[in-house]
Design an enzyme around this catalytic site. Structure first.
Site, PDB file in Angstrom:
ATOM      1  N   HIS A  34      21.981  34.750  13.563  1.00 11.53           N
ATOM      2  CA  HIS A  34      21.234  33.484  13.594  1.00 11.53           C
ATOM      3  C   HIS A  34      20.174  33.528  14.684  1.00 11.53           C
ATOM      4  CE1 HIS A  34      24.358  32.800  16.615  1.00 11.53           C
ATOM      5  NE2 HIS A  34      23.785  31.676  17.002  1.00 11.53           N
TER       6      HIS A  34
ATOM      7  N   HIS B  78      19.524  31.983  17.463  1.00 11.26           N
ATOM      8  CA  HIS B  78      19.704  31.630  18.881  1.00 11.26           C
ATOM      9  C   HIS B  78      19.459  32.876  19.720  1.00 11.26           C
ATOM     10  CE1 HIS B  78      22.267  27.786  18.068  1.00 11.26           C
ATOM     11  NE2 HIS B  78      20.979  27.522  18.133  1.00 11.26           N
TER      12      HIS B  78
ATOM     13  N   ASP C 108      20.516  34.240  22.362  1.00  8.65           N
ATOM     14  CA  ASP C 108      21.571  35.125  22.888  1.00  8.65           C
ATOM     15  C   ASP C 108      22.127  36.062  21.814  1.00  8.65           C
ATOM     16  OD1 ASP C 108      22.722  32.892  21.660  1.00  8.65           O
ATOM     17  OD2 ASP C 108      24.495  32.885  22.943  1.00  8.65           O
ATOM     18  N   HIS C 109      21.583  35.964  20.602  1.00 10.54           N
ATOM     19  CA  HIS C 109      22.008  36.883  19.531  1.00 10.54           C
ATOM     20  C   HIS C 109      20.886  37.820  19.081  1.00 10.54           C
ATOM     21  CE1 HIS C 109      26.046  35.117  18.635  1.00 10.54           C
ATOM     22  NE2 HIS C 109      25.509  34.197  19.425  1.00 10.54           N
TER      23      HIS C 109
ATOM     24  N   HIS D 103      27.033  26.067  12.212  1.00 13.07           N
ATOM     25  CA  HIS D 103      26.583  26.168  13.599  1.00 13.07           C
ATOM     26  C   HIS D 103      25.343  25.308  13.895  1.00 13.07           C
ATOM     27  CE1 HIS D 103      26.354  27.850  17.530  1.00 13.07           C
ATOM     28  NE2 HIS D 103      25.305  28.610  17.305  1.00 13.07           N
TER      29      HIS D 103
ATOM     30  N   ASP E 266      28.013  32.641  15.525  1.00 19.17           N
ATOM     31  CA  ASP E 266      28.701  31.512  16.152  1.00 19.17           C
ATOM     32  C   ASP E 266      29.124  30.507  15.081  1.00 19.17           C
ATOM     33  OD1 ASP E 266      27.896  32.726  18.509  1.00 19.17           O
ATOM     34  OD2 ASP E 266      26.360  31.287  18.983  1.00 19.17           O
TER      35      ASP E 266
ATOM     36  N   HIS F 272      32.307  35.628  23.037  1.00 22.53           N
ATOM     37  CA  HIS F 272      31.282  34.585  23.146  1.00 22.53           C
ATOM     38  C   HIS F 272      31.715  33.509  24.156  1.00 22.53           C
ATOM     39  CE1 HIS F 272      28.173  31.623  21.859  1.00 22.53           C
ATOM     40  NE2 HIS F 272      27.504  32.728  21.603  1.00 22.53           N
TER      41      HIS F 272
HETATM   42 ZN   LIG Z   1      24.411  30.158  18.502  1.00 18.28          ZN
END
Ligand SMILES: [Zn+2]
Length: 305
Positions: free
Chosen positions: A63, A65, A67-68, A143, A214, A272
């Site tokens: 996805h 975000h 941090d991914h 999410h 997530d 996570h």
């Molecule tokens: Zn996320």
């Protein structure tokens, strides 16, 4: 047994810290490598690990975000700078990441190889990759933005030929491939010898790995991941902070363990972790009360299936 293992490169959330990197894993299935998510600093983890990524031809991003995927453009760029890569690289991303990534790769990278971007719809189960040994499909997650997990599945092996039987019926060598693929054998007098008499089923048990990060607590995923050998499920918060989990569409360790228990998985790995915790022990303890066969991920850890 052929290799099927998960290398944890990052298992923290939000930002890289001294304790954890952000989300990234390398999945090795029969020496084919697949990168799952690519948070900031992923390439440092890969170079440090000593894992050779020359046989990594597919990257999957869950996805949009940061941090991914904030480590993606630098890492892919380094495949030119560090390895002079020439093989095609396939990048699988949710629809909403396609245009920004195309822009970044076009403007900031001069790649020595062809990068093929495959956008996909995260809202339904989709087969992304398949070869004769394995396949990868998406797992829709909940999410707040388009997001999915990935299910890595080995395929069943073909039946094993019974050489004595094949010889006894005079089956020529060139026909054995067809028998292995399920065909019977017709004798000169028209009698058909069924395949079941010429082969025995392989005792190989195909293995499956589900990556789910997530997501908020999402029991809808259970039928798809039922009985997997390993489930990686995000466990961002402890139950005392469940309101935060609800607010940010994440899961608690107890919720991750509940999914593992209700899906009858063999083993659960959690990760996570929220930045607010200095120690994962409470998260692990909470999960274990519901699903004892739980492990708390750390960077550098390898989990074999
Ligand atoms: Zn996320």
């Amino acid at each position: 047994m052929e290799k099927f293992e998960i290398n944890i490169l990052g298992c923290g959330s939000a930002v890289p810290t001294m304790r954890h990197g952000t989300s990234a894993q390398l999945v090795n299935i029969h020496e084919k490598l697949f990168l799952v998510d690519c948070g900031e600093g992923t390439q440092t983890q890969i170079w440090k690990s000593g894992i050779r990524v020359t046989n990594m031809n597919h990257i999957f991003i869950s996805h949009a975000h940061g941090d991914h995927f904030f480590g993606l453009v630098p890492f892919v760029s380094s495949l030119t700078l560090m390895l002079s890569r020439t093989d095609d690289l396939h990048l699988w991303v949710p629809f909403d990441l396609e245009e920004p990534l195309r822009h970044d790769f076009q403007h900031y990278c001069q790649l020595s190889f062809k990068l093929i971007i495959h956008p996909f719809d995260t809202s339904r189960k989709t087969l992304l990759y398949e070869d004769k040994e394995m396949k990868v499909e998406t797992i829709p997650l909940s999410h707040g933005i388009p997001c999915c997990g990935f299910l890595f599945c080995e395929k069943p092996k073909l039946p094993v030929l019974l050489p004595d039987k094949c010889r006894a019926y005079g089956i020529p060598q060139r026909e054995l491939g067809k028998i292995k693929n399920g065909a019977g054998w017709m004798m000169e007098d028209g009698t058909v010898i069924p395949n079941s008499e010429l082969t025995t089923p392989s005792d190989f048990m195909p293995r499956r790995y589900a990556y789910c990060s997530d997501t908020a607590y999402n029991p809808q995923m259970i039928p798809q991941i039922e009985g997997v050998n390993l489930l990686y499920h995000e466990a961002t918060f402890i139950s005392a902070d469940e309101m935060l989990a609800v607010k940010y569409a994440h899961s608690t360790a107890a919720q991750a363990a509940t999914i593992a228990r209700d899906a009858n998985v063999e083993k659960l790995a959690i990760g996570h972790y929220s930045l607010r915790y200095n120690d994962e022990k409470p998260l692990l303890a909470e999960a274990k009360t519901i699903f004892p066969n739980t492990e708390a991920c750390q960077e550098g850890m390898t989990i074999s299936l």
